[in-house]
Design a protein around this motif. Structure first.
Motif, PDB file in Angstrom:
ATOM      1  N   HIS A  11      47.272  27.355  38.415  1.00 22.52           N
ATOM      2  CA  HIS A  11      47.235  28.208  39.605  1.00 22.52           C
ATOM      3  C   HIS A  11      46.786  29.606  39.239  1.00 22.52           C
ATOM      4  N   GLY A  12      47.156  30.054  38.065  1.00 20.56           N
ATOM      5  CA  GLY A  12      46.744  31.367  37.598  1.00 20.56           C
ATOM      6  C   GLY A  12      46.760  31.389  36.091  1.00 20.56           C
ATOM      7  N   ILE A  13      46.116  32.386  35.546  1.00 15.96           N
ATOM      8  CA  ILE A  13      46.123  32.557  34.096  1.00 15.96           C
ATOM      9  C   ILE A  13      46.102  34.049  33.807  1.00 15.96           C
ATOM     10  N   SER A  14      46.921  34.460  32.863  1.00 20.81           N
ATOM     11  CA  SER A  14      46.914  35.870  32.482  1.00 20.81           C
ATOM     12  C   SER A  14      46.325  35.979  31.087  1.00 20.81           C
ATOM     13  N   ALA A  15      45.702  37.115  30.827  1.00 22.55           N
ATOM     14  CA  ALA A  15      45.071  37.359  29.528  1.00 22.55           C
ATOM     15  C   ALA A  15      45.475  38.742  29.051  1.00 22.55           C
ATOM     16  N   ALA A  16      45.297  38.978  27.766  1.00 24.50           N
ATOM     17  CA  ALA A  16      45.612  40.281  27.164  1.00 24.50           C
ATOM     18  C   ALA A  16      47.055  40.680  27.461  1.00 24.50           C
ATOM     19  N   ALA A  17      47.974  39.823  27.044  1.00 24.16           N
ATOM     20  CA  ALA A  17      49.408  40.078  27.195  1.00 24.16           C
ATOM     21  C   ALA A  17      49.799  40.360  28.645  1.00 24.16           C
ATOM     22  N   GLN A  50      47.872  41.470  31.120  1.00 24.71           N
ATOM     23  CA  GLN A  50      47.178  42.568  31.788  1.00 24.71           C
ATOM     24  C   GLN A  50      46.190  42.107  32.853  1.00 24.71           C
ATOM     25  N   LEU A  51      45.496  41.009  32.622  1.00 28.21           N
ATOM     26  CA  LEU A  51      44.535  40.495  33.595  1.00 28.21           C
ATOM     27  C   LEU A  51      45.032  39.151  34.111  1.00 28.21           C
ATOM     28  N   VAL A  52      45.091  39.005  35.435  1.00 26.98           N
ATOM     29  CA  VAL A  52      45.501  37.751  36.055  1.00 26.98           C
ATOM     30  C   VAL A  52      44.418  37.320  37.032  1.00 26.98           C
ATOM     31  N   VAL A  53      43.984  36.077  36.896  1.00 24.60           N
ATOM     32  CA  VAL A  53      43.004  35.477  37.795  1.00 24.60           C
ATOM     33  C   VAL A  53      43.640  34.224  38.367  1.00 24.60           C
ATOM     34  N   THR A  54      43.705  34.125  39.684  1.00 24.96           N
ATOM     35  CA  THR A  54      44.299  32.937  40.291  1.00 24.96           C
ATOM     36  C   THR A  54      43.224  31.926  40.657  1.00 24.96           C
ATOM     37  N   SER A  55      43.602  30.678  40.682  1.00 31.03           N
ATOM     38  CA  SER A  55      42.770  29.658  41.302  1.00 31.03           C
ATOM     39  C   SER A  55      42.840  29.880  42.802  1.00 31.03           C
ATOM     40  N   ARG A  58      51.337  42.545  44.483  1.00 29.61           N
ATOM     41  CA  ARG A  58      50.073  42.728  45.219  1.00 29.61           C
ATOM     42  C   ARG A  58      49.422  44.087  45.005  1.00 29.61           C
ATOM     43  N   VAL A  59      50.168  45.099  44.599  1.00 32.76           N
ATOM     44  CA  VAL A  59      49.535  46.400  44.343  1.00 32.76           C
ATOM     45  C   VAL A  59      48.622  46.357  43.118  1.00 32.76           C
ATOM     46  N   HIS A  60      48.741  45.305  42.319  1.00 33.70           N
ATOM     47  CA  HIS A  60      47.896  45.152  41.133  1.00 33.70           C
ATOM     48  C   HIS A  60      46.606  44.390  41.411  1.00 33.70           C
ATOM     49  N   VAL A  61      46.429  43.897  42.636  1.00 30.24           N
ATOM     50  CA  VAL A  61      45.256  43.088  42.971  1.00 30.24           C
ATOM     51  C   VAL A  61      44.013  43.974  43.045  1.00 30.24           C
ATOM     52  N   LEU A  62      42.989  43.570  42.296  1.00 40.76           N
ATOM     53  CA  LEU A  62      41.712  44.286  42.286  1.00 40.76           C
ATOM     54  C   LEU A  62      40.726  43.692  43.286  1.00 40.76           C
ATOM     55  N   ARG A  63      40.797  42.367  43.463  1.00 40.14           N
ATOM     56  CA  ARG A  63      39.807  41.681  44.285  1.00 40.14           C
ATOM     57  C   ARG A  63      40.404  40.425  44.915  1.00 40.14           C
ATOM     58  N   PHE A  90      42.628  21.529  55.400  1.00 34.87           N
ATOM     59  CA  PHE A  90      42.597  22.886  54.858  1.00 34.87           C
ATOM     60  C   PHE A  90      41.503  23.687  55.550  1.00 34.87           C
ATOM     61  N   LEU A  91      41.863  24.877  56.024  1.00 35.72           N
ATOM     62  CA  LEU A  91      40.939  25.737  56.764  1.00 35.72           C
ATOM     63  C   LEU A  91      40.621  27.037  56.038  1.00 35.72           C
ATOM     64  N   VAL A  92      41.423  27.389  55.042  1.00 41.78           N
ATOM     65  CA  VAL A  92      41.258  28.666  54.345  1.00 41.78           C
ATOM     66  C   VAL A  92      41.693  28.504  52.897  1.00 41.78           C
ATOM     67  N   GLU A  93      41.038  29.241  52.013  1.00 39.04           N
ATOM     68  CA  GLU A  93      41.404  29.284  50.598  1.00 39.04           C
ATOM     69  C   GLU A  93      41.242  30.728  50.135  1.00 39.04           C
ATOM     70  N   VAL A  94      42.183  31.199  49.315  1.00 36.52           N
ATOM     71  CA  VAL A  94      42.157  32.585  48.835  1.00 36.52           C
ATOM     72  C   VAL A  94      42.426  32.615  47.336  1.00 36.52           C
ATOM     73  N   GLU A  95      41.648  33.422  46.628  1.00 35.21           N
ATOM     74  CA  GLU A  95      41.883  33.637  45.204  1.00 35.21           C
ATOM     75  C   GLU A  95      41.949  35.137  44.945  1.00 35.21           C
ATOM     76  N   ALA A  96      42.655  35.506  43.873  1.00 38.12           N
ATOM     77  CA  ALA A  96      42.850  36.921  43.581  1.00 38.12           C
ATOM     78  C   ALA A  96      42.618  37.204  42.104  1.00 38.12           C
ATOM     79  N   THR A  97      42.197  38.426  41.834  1.00 40.80           N
ATOM     80  CA  THR A  97      42.109  38.952  40.472  1.00 40.80           C
ATOM     81  C   THR A  97      42.969  40.203  40.453  1.00 40.80           C
ATOM     82  N   ALA A  98      43.867  40.293  39.475  1.00 35.71           N
ATOM     83  CA  ALA A  98      44.783  41.433  39.382  1.00 35.71           C
ATOM     84  C   ALA A  98      44.799  41.971  37.962  1.00 35.71           C
ATOM     85  N   MET A  99      45.179  43.231  37.836  1.00 34.43           N
ATOM     86  CA  MET A  99      45.277  43.886  36.538  1.00 34.43           C
ATOM     87  C   MET A  99      46.589  44.672  36.511  1.00 34.43           C
ATOM     88  N   GLY A 100      47.359  44.430  35.442  1.00 39.35           N
ATOM     89  CA  GLY A 100      48.645  45.116  35.316  1.00 39.35           C
ATOM     90  C   GLY A 100      48.537  46.339  34.433  1.00 39.35           C
TER      91      GLY A 100
END
Length: 128
Positions: free
Chosen positions: A19-25, A27-32, A69-74, A118-128
């Motif tokens: 569903h998601g993966i974080s990288a760099a301890a 700091q970066l999270v990208v969701t499916s 959600r305040v960490h979401v970039l996109r 399914f009518l909608v799908e949402v993905e997010a990129t976040a940075m901590g």
């Protein structure tokens, strides 16, 4: 150094993905892409209700990474009809209420998803 983010409070992935993966301890999270599927396997018929589940799932994934959600970039979102745009945007805007700065956002109309309900799908990129 990556960590999978599969909260037990949302439905498990349909296939070979996280569903998601974080990288760099963390700091970066990208969701499916998250669909309007509740942890109990229910799919509401309305776009807004499905979008609210998508955003609740994103909240759970972000929490698993120690973010919110305040960490979401996109945000990238997809709906199956132009008629669904207003309900999606209402759910998105409610989810982003009070968030500053607002993330970048893309909304696309697509022909469909893995299941017709399914009518909608949402993905997010976040940075901590």
């Amino acid at each position: 150094m990556t960590k999978t983010l599969n909260p037990n409070t949302i439905a498990p992935p349909f296939g070979a993905y996280s569903h998601g993966i974080s990288a760099a301890a963390g700091q970066l999270v990208v969701t499916s892409g998250q669909l309007g599927l509740s942890a109990q396997g229910e799919v509401p018929t309305g776009v807004r209700e499905q979008a609210e589940i998508c955003f609740a799932n994103i909240d759970a994934i972000l929490r698993e990474a120690g973010l919110d959600r305040v960490h979401v970039l996109r945000l990238n979102a997809y709906v199956t009809d132009r008629a669904h745009m207003a309900d999606y945007m209402a759910a998105r805007d409610a989810w982003l209420a009070g968030v500053q700065p607002l993330p970048a956002s893309t909304l696309m109309i697509v022909s469909g998803f893995s299941r017709p309900e399914f009518l909608v799908e949402v993905e997010a990129t976040a940075m901590g």
